[in-house]
Design a protein around this motif. Structure first.
Motif, PDB file in Angstrom:
ATOM      1  N   LYS A   4       0.811  -1.359  -0.001  1.00 42.32           N
ATOM      2  CA  LYS A   4      -0.104   0.024  -0.013  1.00 42.32           C
ATOM      3  C   LYS A   4       0.797   1.441   0.121  1.00 42.32           C
ATOM      4  N   VAL A   5       1.722   1.249   0.722  1.00 40.80           N
ATOM      5  CA  VAL A   5       2.813   2.385   0.778  1.00 40.80           C
ATOM      6  C   VAL A   5       3.637   2.741  -0.385  1.00 40.80           C
ATOM      7  N   ASN A  10       4.090   5.665  -5.734  1.00 38.40           N
ATOM      8  CA  ASN A  10       4.156   5.785  -7.173  1.00 38.40           C
ATOM      9  C   ASN A  10       3.069   6.564  -7.751  1.00 38.40           C
ATOM     10  N   HIS A  11       1.882   6.733  -7.142  1.00 38.44           N
ATOM     11  CA  HIS A  11       0.845   7.414  -7.473  1.00 38.44           C
ATOM     12  C   HIS A  11       1.326   8.882  -7.247  1.00 38.44           C
ATOM     13  N   LEU A  12       1.727   9.107  -6.170  1.00 35.80           N
ATOM     14  CA  LEU A  12       2.498  10.438  -5.803  1.00 35.80           C
ATOM     15  C   LEU A  12       3.539  10.673  -6.798  1.00 35.80           C
ATOM     16  N   MET A  13       4.555  10.219  -7.044  1.00 31.43           N
ATOM     17  CA  MET A  13       5.527  10.366  -8.051  1.00 31.43           C
ATOM     18  C   MET A  13       5.057  10.538  -9.569  1.00 31.43           C
ATOM     19  N   MET A 199      18.153  10.918  -5.080  1.00 30.93           N
ATOM     20  CA  MET A 199      18.612  11.504  -6.359  1.00 30.93           C
ATOM     21  C   MET A 199      17.448  11.058  -7.316  1.00 30.93           C
ATOM     22  N   GLY A 200      16.140  11.770  -7.374  1.00 31.03           N
ATOM     23  CA  GLY A 200      15.034  11.231  -8.257  1.00 31.03           C
ATOM     24  C   GLY A 200      13.922  10.487  -7.545  1.00 31.03           C
ATOM     25  N   GLY A 201      14.187  10.060  -6.265  1.00 31.36           N
ATOM     26  CA  GLY A 201      13.237   9.450  -5.430  1.00 31.36           C
ATOM     27  C   GLY A 201      12.222  10.185  -4.707  1.00 31.36           C
ATOM     28  N   PRO A 202      11.332   9.266  -3.938  1.00 27.69           N
ATOM     29  CA  PRO A 202      10.365  10.271  -3.065  1.00 27.69           C
ATOM     30  C   PRO A 202      10.933  11.099  -2.187  1.00 27.69           C
TER      31      PRO A 202
END
Length: 371
Positions: A4-5, A10-13, A199-202
């Motif tokens: 779920k997390v 993924n949806h936020l990104m 570097m580009g992650g959440p």
């Protein structure tokens, strides 16, 4: 729970990935208009809103940029919803994002509206069924009525006011922080460390969005902090391949050339191939370098004069642009010398060992999303 997390992230990104080019384009347009104004000795183009001549056209061009920047909440809400439920979620996501702006609920409101719109759309698709000739009314009439109506009620009547208050309070708090040189340096170090962490992650995107969400409200300094830190990791590893060439494989030497270019442009993902060689050593180094670079720029006097442009060449949009460049170089040099001291990039045995350690750590998750 972990799934779920991961889905939430993924949806936020996904939503943020759609926002990135719009904000970058808008900032560039505003910066160009401001530069035209500076060439004529004017710092406030609003004074030429009703006049004629070159500065009036510069004002109109500036408004194009501000219009693009103002789309942040709308695009974010819409494409979070789209990531969750596809095209049917767009209408409610767009409305939710627009209401986040109009109620002053801001970035947080747009995120909540996007998730609510997407989840509600999926629920309606799965649970509201009509038979016969009425079946076609579900996607065309019933679904948008329920999703847009419910999202509107949520944002306009329930969450709009409290989120607006929260957003205003946070904005005032950060604005007060930027009035203190000590607090500025601390804030720069925090944002710089977050940018360099994945570097580009959440974590990186959270810091980037914080800086650019504040930019919409006219608070530019956090965006300068973020922009400085973005350049540090790729530029640092590019310089590292020049400082000690024998410490790198031929493949990484070639990657170093690209990393230098990405550092100048301001794309942190250029540091990923190097960091993955020994992440447990190099991620902390990246964080220290990003924090030091951003904090040094602010400590030396980098300040806001217009919406800042990213990349090393963005110094022209920063007050005391030399301080901005020196800050970036300080952070990059920490990585250039530190990475060579910590890691042998030719040692394949060490590389494999470090990679296995990271894979075996359940609590470490690096998600490097490219622009």
């Amino acid at each position: 729970m972990k799934n779920k997390v991961h889905e939430f992230k993924n949806h936020l990104m996904s939503g943020i990935s759609y926002v990135l080019p719009v904000i970058i384009a808008g900032s560039l347009v505003v910066a160009v208009a401001k530069i035209v104004g500076f060439l004529f000795g004017e710092t406030d183009l609003n004074a030429f809103a009703d006049s004629g001549g070159m500065l009036h056209y510069a004002y109109l061009f500036e408004q194009v940029g501000w219009t693009a920047i103002g789309l942040l909440n709308i695009i974010l809400g819409a494409y979070i919803a789209h990531s969750i439920s596809g095209k049917p979620g767009l209408a409610a996501g767009l409305v939710g994002g627009a209401l986040a702006s109009s109620t002053n609920a801001g970035f947080l409101g747009a995120v909540l509206a996007g998730f609510f719109a997407g989840w509600l759309t999926n629920w309606v698709k799965n649970n509201v069924k009509l038979e016969g000739s009425f079946a076609s009314a579900v996607p065309l009439i019933i679904l948008p009525l329920i999703t847009v109506g419910a999202t509107g009620i949520l944002m306009a009547l329930i969450l709009g006011q409290p989120l607006g208050w929260l957003n205003t309070t946070l904005l005032e708090w950060i604005t007060d922080m930027t009035q203190s040189s000590t607090n500025n340096v601390v804030l720069a170090a925090i944002l710089g460390g977050m940018i360099a962490f994945d570097m580009g992650g959440p974590v990186n995107k959270a810091a980037w969005m914080a800086g650019n969400a504040l930019l919409i409200s006219g608070v530019y300094l956090p965006a300068i902090m973020v922009n400085a830190a973005i350049c540090v990791p790729p530029l640092g590893y590019g310089l590292a391949t020049l400082v000690k060439k024998n410490n790198f494989s031929n493949e990484l030497k070639e990657s170093g050339k690209g990393s230098l270019i990405m550092g100048i442009i301001g794309i942190t993902e250029g540091a990923i191939p190097f960091t993955l060689k020994s992440p447990l050593k190099l991620i902390p180094l990246n964080v220290v370098a990003g924090a030091a670079g951003s904090a040094t720029a602010i400590l030396l006097g980098a300040h806001d004069v217009m919406p800042p442009v990213g990349g090393v060449y963005g110094f022209f949009s920063v007050g005391s642009g030399w301080a901005y460049v020196i800050g970036i170089l300080v952070g990059a040099l920490i990585i250039a010398f530190g990475s060579n001291a910590l890691v042998n990039f030719n040692d394949e045995k060490q590389v494999a060992s470090q990679a296995e350690v990271v894979k075996s750590e359940d609590d470490i998750e690096l998600d490097f999303d490219t622009l």
